[in-house]
Design a protein around this motif. Structure first.
Motif, PDB file in Angstrom:
ATOM      1  N   ALA A 477      44.896  39.329  41.412  1.00  0.00           N
ATOM      2  CA  ALA A 477      44.643  40.090  42.632  1.00  0.00           C
ATOM      3  C   ALA A 477      45.743  39.764  43.636  1.00  0.00           C
ATOM      4  O   ALA A 477      46.392  38.718  43.549  1.00  0.00           O
ATOM      5  N   THR A 478      45.932  40.659  44.581  1.00  0.00           N
ATOM      6  CA  THR A 478      46.913  40.426  45.633  1.00  0.00           C
ATOM      7  C   THR A 478      46.217  39.885  46.875  1.00  0.00           C
ATOM      8  O   THR A 478      44.995  39.963  47.012  1.00  0.00           O
ATOM      9  N   ILE A 479      47.011  39.353  47.793  1.00  0.00           N
ATOM     10  CA  ILE A 479      46.476  38.892  49.072  1.00  0.00           C
ATOM     11  C   ILE A 479      45.768  40.046  49.779  1.00  0.00           C
ATOM     12  O   ILE A 479      44.667  39.880  50.322  1.00  0.00           O
ATOM     13  N   GLU A 480      46.375  41.218  49.742  1.00  0.00           N
ATOM     14  CA  GLU A 480      45.789  42.374  50.415  1.00  0.00           C
ATOM     15  C   GLU A 480      44.459  42.774  49.781  1.00  0.00           C
ATOM     16  O   GLU A 480      43.507  43.111  50.499  1.00  0.00           O
ATOM     17  N   GLU A 481      44.381  42.742  48.461  1.00  0.00           N
ATOM     18  CA  GLU A 481      43.135  43.127  47.783  1.00  0.00           C
ATOM     19  C   GLU A 481      41.999  42.174  48.124  1.00  0.00           C
ATOM     20  O   GLU A 481      40.876  42.598  48.401  1.00  0.00           O
ATOM     21  N   VAL A 482      42.278  40.875  48.133  1.00  0.00           N
ATOM     22  CA  VAL A 482      41.235  39.907  48.489  1.00  0.00           C
ATOM     23  C   VAL A 482      40.883  40.026  49.966  1.00  0.00           C
ATOM     24  O   VAL A 482      39.716  39.900  50.357  1.00  0.00           O
ATOM     25  N   GLY A 483      41.879  40.311  50.807  1.00  0.00           N
ATOM     26  CA  GLY A 483      41.610  40.501  52.227  1.00  0.00           C
ATOM     27  C   GLY A 483      40.673  41.660  52.488  1.00  0.00           C
ATOM     28  O   GLY A 483      39.738  41.560  53.292  1.00  0.00           O
ATOM     29  N   TRP A 484      40.912  42.781  51.817  1.00  0.00           N
ATOM     30  CA  TRP A 484      40.015  43.937  51.971  1.00  0.00           C
ATOM     31  C   TRP A 484      38.623  43.629  51.409  1.00  0.00           C
ATOM     32  O   TRP A 484      37.603  44.029  51.990  1.00  0.00           O
ATOM     33  N   GLU A 485      38.569  42.929  50.271  1.00  0.00           N
ATOM     34  CA  GLU A 485      37.267  42.532  49.702  1.00  0.00           C
ATOM     35  C   GLU A 485      36.473  41.708  50.718  1.00  0.00           C
ATOM     36  O   GLU A 485      35.263  41.927  50.919  1.00  0.00           O
ATOM     37  N   LEU A 486      37.156  40.769  51.354  1.00  0.00           N
ATOM     38  CA  LEU A 486      36.488  39.934  52.350  1.00  0.00           C
ATOM     39  C   LEU A 486      36.027  40.771  53.538  1.00  0.00           C
ATOM     40  O   LEU A 486      34.918  40.579  54.055  1.00  0.00           O
ATOM     41  N   PHE A 487      36.852  41.704  53.984  1.00  0.00           N
ATOM     42  CA  PHE A 487      36.506  42.566  55.114  1.00  0.00           C
ATOM     43  C   PHE A 487      35.220  43.341  54.836  1.00  0.00           C
ATOM     44  O   PHE A 487      34.292  43.365  55.666  1.00  0.00           O
ATOM     45  N   HIS A 488      35.127  43.959  53.673  1.00  0.00           N
ATOM     46  CA  HIS A 488      33.923  44.725  53.336  1.00  0.00           C
ATOM     47  C   HIS A 488      32.713  43.808  53.165  1.00  0.00           C
ATOM     48  O   HIS A 488      31.590  44.172  53.559  1.00  0.00           O
ATOM     49  N   LEU A 489      32.923  42.629  52.577  1.00  0.00           N
ATOM     50  CA  LEU A 489      31.819  41.678  52.442  1.00  0.00           C
ATOM     51  C   LEU A 489      31.299  41.267  53.817  1.00  0.00           C
ATOM     52  O   LEU A 489      30.083  41.142  54.027  1.00  0.00           O
ATOM     53  N   MET A 490      32.203  41.068  54.756  1.00  0.00           N
ATOM     54  CA  MET A 490      31.790  40.674  56.097  1.00  0.00           C
ATOM     55  C   MET A 490      30.893  41.740  56.734  1.00  0.00           C
ATOM     56  O   MET A 490      29.881  41.416  57.375  1.00  0.00           O
ATOM     57  N   LEU A 491      31.221  42.998  56.565  1.00  0.00           N
ATOM     58  CA  LEU A 491      30.384  44.067  57.108  1.00  0.00           C
ATOM     59  C   LEU A 491      29.013  44.079  56.447  1.00  0.00           C
ATOM     60  O   LEU A 491      27.989  44.296  57.122  1.00  0.00           O
ATOM     61  N   ASP A 492      28.974  43.838  55.136  1.00  0.00           N
ATOM     62  CA  ASP A 492      27.689  43.793  54.428  1.00  0.00           C
ATOM     63  C   ASP A 492      26.847  42.601  54.868  1.00  0.00           C
ATOM     64  O   ASP A 492      25.633  42.711  55.069  1.00  0.00           O
ATOM     65  N   VAL A 493      27.476  41.443  55.012  1.00  0.00           N
ATOM     66  CA  VAL A 493      26.754  40.243  55.436  1.00  0.00           C
ATOM     67  C   VAL A 493      26.278  40.399  56.876  1.00  0.00           C
ATOM     68  O   VAL A 493      25.134  40.072  57.214  1.00  0.00           O
ATOM     69  N   ALA A 494      27.151  40.904  57.737  1.00  0.00           N
ATOM     70  CA  ALA A 494      26.779  41.100  59.139  1.00  0.00           C
ATOM     71  C   ALA A 494      25.598  42.054  59.267  1.00  0.00           C
ATOM     72  O   ALA A 494      24.766  41.914  60.166  1.00  0.00           O
TER      73      ALA A 494
END
Length: 520
Positions: A477-494
């Motif tokens: 995976a790339t830094i950007e791909e993991v960054g976007w994964e984290l961003f979407h996870l944050m919205l789901d967790v929030a």
């Protein structure tokens, strides 16, 4: 030892060391992709010399001098902390001041989450009753009461996520009038007003402590939180020494009776769709290793930029873990005033360490060193990248609340527990925590998303790590791909759609109030 082809990662073309990425490390005699042959067995995440380094020569990683060779180091040698002389700390004068002029980031619109809107305009990601304690003496009684509240009252209020006691070690036996006593007092006050608590302030007091409830919550402190009436509601305090309390259970019953009133109001709250700009995210690293600055922290940094583009607030912290990169931070300051505020926090903390007759070198742990980090300079370079590339919009002193959007430097010590406590006080409603060595760290007051720096850790701690950034080093995976994964996870967790592993297991560390004032 790994059966994979040898893999080494250098962070910059000018670096003369790289870290070994293979699980289990690499044995002596291994030929590296650059043609060097390992002189020593090199553990995973540890550095190998890419060229001969003379005695006194600079050792560079991140294109930064992280140390000077104490003796000749041959190409292919294992480079560890015993071979390096740590550089002096960067002087705090002559720094670049707001010189970085990045291209303005394109706004990131259309992202939302489901949160709890508060009367003061803030938004919670959880709906929690927090019971504030003025002093450690009441902790046992409060804990007993909280267990009863969870068993007897909470089932009646399905829209309330949890009940937590804000336990700490402060409140008495301290120099309460010392100038620095303001730090722990305002920390506890602002934690009590965290967005995840819905403006329901409830205090348990002993009665004779130095930190009296009125000092903790003076008139006006909760006026912006409690807008149910035109007049400010009186502070809700259960004082255990009140003469009305006869016996232990009467104290507990008083706490339950008052808690029930707060729970009724919290239970009436509902999530509503709010923009991602209402996120207040604290980013932190703990149990760091040499992969932290390669995988997890860069991915968090990319996500930080996404959040800033979405209009959110992101806080990075840990004074000793940015001190050696202060020139990077002052250059990125949005204004000269922000740059000076950054310098002021470094000056204050340098003086604080000097009073204790220690310096920044005390930061690195045995685990950091086992994970390949030779000293605080190297650790700091990997830590700073969590902040991404956005201009630094503001600085928050320890215990203060963040009041602006964008990238914020919230000054804290590097201790995981103190940093998390101070970020809670600053208004954090979601926490991101990266780790390389592994830690079961958690907070009861806010969801904590854990990001592993290595795939080996993510596999072994599969039910503790929420995101595996080690896939970046593995080439999956790339830094950007993991960054976007984290961003979407944050919205789901929030939004409450997903729970973190720390929430699943109810992992929660005690709050630790940073108290630079004397103890009497």
């Amino acid at each position: 030892m790994s059966t994979q082809a040898p893999l080494c990662i250098a962070m910059h073309p000018a670096d003369n060391v790289a870290i070994v990425a293979n699980d289990g490390g690499l044995p002596a005699g291994t030929r590296l992709p650059g043609g060097q042959v390992l002189v020593d067995k090199v553990p995973q995440a540890h550095k190998v010399a890419l060229e001969d380094i003379p005695e006194g020569g600079a050792v560079r990683r991140y294109n930064v001098v992280i140390g000077y060779a104490l003796k000749f180091i041959a190409a292919g040698s294992w480079v560890h902390e015993r071979l390096l002389q740590m550089p002096d700390a960067r002087a705090l004068d002559g720094l670049p001041i707001a010189t970085a002029k990045p291209t303005p980031m394109e706004p990131l619109a259309g992202y939302t989450f489901e949160g709890y809107r508060n009367a003061d305009g803030s938004v919670g990601t959880r709906n929690i009753l927090a019971i504030t304690q003025t002093v450690q003496c009441v902790a046992g009684v409060t804990d007993f009461a909280v267990q009863r509240i969870k068993a007897e009252l909470l089932p009646k209020y399905p829209n309330v996520d949890d009940v937590v006691a804000l336990e700490h070690g402060y409140g008495c036996g301290v120099a309460i009038d010392a100038p620095d006593a303001a730090v722990p007092i305002r920390t506890l006050r602002n934690i009590s007003l965290n967005p995840n608590f819905g403006g329901e302030v409830m205090v348990v007091s002993l009665g004779c402590e130095k930190l009296q409830p009125e000092r903790l919550m003076p008139p006006g402190a909760i006026a912006l939180v409690d807008q149910r009436t035109l007049q400010e509601a009186p502070l809700d305090v259960v004082c255990l020494q009140d003469e009305a309390h006869v016996g232990f259970m009467s104290m507990v019953d008083s706490i339950l009776r008052q808690a029930d009133e707060h729970l009724k109001r919290l239970n009436a709250r509902r999530r509503e769709t709010v923009p991602a700009s209402e996120l207040v995210v604290g980013v932190q690293c703990g149990g760091s290793d040499a992969f932290s600055g390669v995988t997890a922290n860069p991915a968090v940094g990319f996500c930080t930029d996404l959040l800033v583009r979405a209009g959110a607030t992101v806080m990075f912290s840990e004074v000793t873990e940015v001190r050696d990169g202060i020139d990077q931070l002052t250059a990125r300051a949005a204004t000269p005033e922000v740059a000076q505020a950054l310098i002021d926090q470094m000056v204050w903390y340098d003086a604080y360490l000097a009073r204790g007759r220690v310096d920044r070198s005390a930061n690195t742990t045995p685990g950091n060193k086992k994970g390949g980090l030779s000293n605080i300079v190297e650790k700091a370079m990997g830590s700073i990248v969590k902040s991404g590339s956005a201009p630094i919009a503001g600085v928050v002193a320890p215990g203060e609340k963040a009041v602006q959007k964008g990238l914020i430097y919230a000054a804290t010590p590097a201790s995981d527990f103190i940093c998390g406590t101070l970020q809670l006080a600053a208004g954090m409603n979601l926490h991101v925590f990266t780790t390389g060595r592994g830690t079961p760290y958690g907070l009861a007051q806010v969801p904590v998303i854990k990001v592993a720096t290595r795939s080996d850790l993510a596999r072994r701690w599969h039910d503790l790590m929420d995101v595996n950034a080690g896939r970046i080093a593995d080439g999956q995976a790339t830094i950007e791909e993991v960054g976007w994964e984290l961003f979407h996870l944050m919205l789901d967790v929030a939004s409450g759609r997903k729970k973190t592993w720390a929430e699943h297991w109810k992992l929660a560390n005690q709050l630790v109030l940073f108290n630079p004032a004397p103890v009497t």
